[in-house]
Scaffold this motif. Structure first.
Motif, short mmCIF file in Angstrom:
data_model
loop_
_atom_site.label_atom_id
_atom_site.label_comp_id
_atom_site.label_asym_id
_atom_site.label_seq_id
_atom_site.Cartn_x
_atom_site.Cartn_y
_atom_site.Cartn_z
N VAL A 124 0.40 -6.42 -7.97
CA VAL A 124 0.08 -5.53 -6.89
C VAL A 124 1.06 -4.29 -6.80
CG1 VAL A 124 0.01 -5.46 -4.25
CG2 VAL A 124 -0.75 -7.40 -5.39
N SER B 116 0.88 -1.85 -4.21
CA SER B 116 1.31 -1.58 -2.56
C SER B 116 0.13 -2.11 -1.85
CB SER B 116 0.85 -0.18 -2.59
OG SER B 116 -0.44 0.60 -2.66
N TYR B 117 0.46 -2.24 -0.51
CA TYR B 117 -0.49 -2.68 0.57
C TYR B 117 -0.60 -1.71 1.58
CZ TYR B 117 0.74 -7.35 -1.32
OH TYR B 117 1.05 -8.66 -2.19
N ASP B 118 -1.86 -1.63 2.22
CA ASP B 118 -2.41 -0.90 3.19
C ASP B 118 -1.73 -1.59 4.59
OD1 ASP B 118 -3.46 0.75 1.59
OD2 ASP B 118 -5.49 0.23 2.39
N PHE C 93 -2.69 -5.11 5.19
CA PHE C 93 -2.23 -6.08 4.03
C PHE C 93 -3.17 -6.11 3.09
CE2 PHE C 93 -0.81 -8.31 8.20
CZ PHE C 93 0.64 -7.94 7.73
N TYR C 94 -3.96 -4.95 2.76
CA TYR C 94 -5.04 -4.96 1.95
C TYR C 94 -4.35 -4.65 0.51
CZ TYR C 94 -8.21 -2.20 -1.29
OH TYR C 94 -8.88 -1.99 -2.57
N PRO C 95 -4.29 -5.55 -0.52
CA PRO C 95 -3.47 -5.17 -1.63
C PRO C 95 -4.09 -4.20 -2.73
CG PRO C 95 -4.86 -7.30 -1.79
CD PRO C 95 -5.13 -6.62 -0.52
N HIS C 96 -3.32 -3.36 -3.33
CA HIS C 96 -3.88 -2.42 -4.25
C HIS C 96 -3.52 -2.95 -5.46
CE1 HIS C 96 -5.35 1.13 -1.81
NE2 HIS C 96 -4.41 0.44 -0.92
N TYR C 97 -4.15 -3.10 -6.60
CA TYR C 97 -3.89 -3.78 -7.79
C TYR C 97 -3.76 -2.74 -8.69
CZ TYR C 97 -5.14 -8.22 -5.52
OH TYR C 97 -5.29 -9.19 -4.85
N TRP D 143 -12.22 -4.68 3.13
CA TRP D 143 -11.26 -4.37 1.98
C TRP D 143 -12.16 -3.62 0.79
CZ3 TRP D 143 -7.34 -8.63 2.11
CH2 TRP D 143 -6.35 -8.42 3.08
#
Length: 234
Positions: A33, A35-37, A40-44, A134
């Protein structure tokens, strides 16, 4: 020696029909991961290693769809309802392979439908709706993203009022923050501020200082946006 593949087949037994099947999962070592929005939406790091795509198990035999958060217990009459609403209408489809984002959205929608019929906890249903939101954000489908954020927010509110989040990994502070953030993203600012304030009020009794700081940041952003708006109007 053969290289270890990111995806592997997990053996599943359907909670509903007890049928056996396999479903892909991503090995944890490949999940990164970046970053997170703010919800808490994870960016992979890699779209190919997006763990969100493989959280749901869809039984190819009966269509019953679930996540690891589902309880094994079926309340009275729910099995009959699922048999009538899901199993009877199921057209055999295998979601056990590599999934696209669109396919993953379908699996979450199936799981949320099954969760409602099964009378799963509100906190579980909310999590499913939030993940649909998400994935629609990833697809840049704003209409569907907002629709499912509103559904998730309603379920989180129900979870808070019934205390069914207790005993899960979702704490009261995190739950209140999520409600506030989903309200904010859906444009209901007054309600958002109310829940962020409830989070901030717990600063002396909670060890979740990061989430309290996040609530402060969102609250401050709302104030700055309001000042800017008032300036433009005047």
């Amino acid at each position: 020696m053969d290289a270890i593949e990111p995806l592997f087949d997990r053996n599943i037994e359907c909670l509903f029909c007890k049928g056996k099947y396999t479903s892909k999962k991503i090995r944890s070592r490949f999940i990164k991961v970046t970053s997170y929005d703010t919800d808490f939406y994870p960016h992979y790091a890699s779209d190919d290693h997006n763990a969100l795509l493989y959280n749901i198990y869809v039984c190819p035999h009966c269509g019953f769809s679930a996540s690891d958060d589902f309880a094994k217990y079926f309340p009275p009459t729910t099995k009959e309802i699922i048999a009538d609403k899901v199993q009877k209408n199921w057209v055999s489809h295998d979601f056990g392979g590599i999934r696209t984002i669109h396919e993953a959205v379908k699996t979450y929608k199936l799981a949320s439908y099954c969760a409602v019929l099964k009378k799963e906890k509100h906190i579980t249903i909310a999590g499913l709706y939030l993940r649909v939101a998400w994935l629609n954000r990833k697809l840049e489908n704003t209409v569907q993203e907002i629709r499912f954020m509103k559904l998730a927010c309603n379920e989180y509110l129900q979870s808070y009022s019934t205390d069914d989040f207790k005993g899960t990994q979702v704490t009261e502070v995190r739950l209140l923050y999520l409600i506030g953030e989903l309200y904010r993203r859906c444009g209901e600012i007054d309600k958002s501020v109310r829940y962020f304030s409830m989070v901030i009020e717990k600063k002396n009794s909670s060890i979740e200082t990061k989430i309290i700081d996040m609530a402060r940041e969102r609250w401050q952003e709302i104030r700055e946006e309001k000042k800017l708006s008032d300036t433009i109007v005047s």
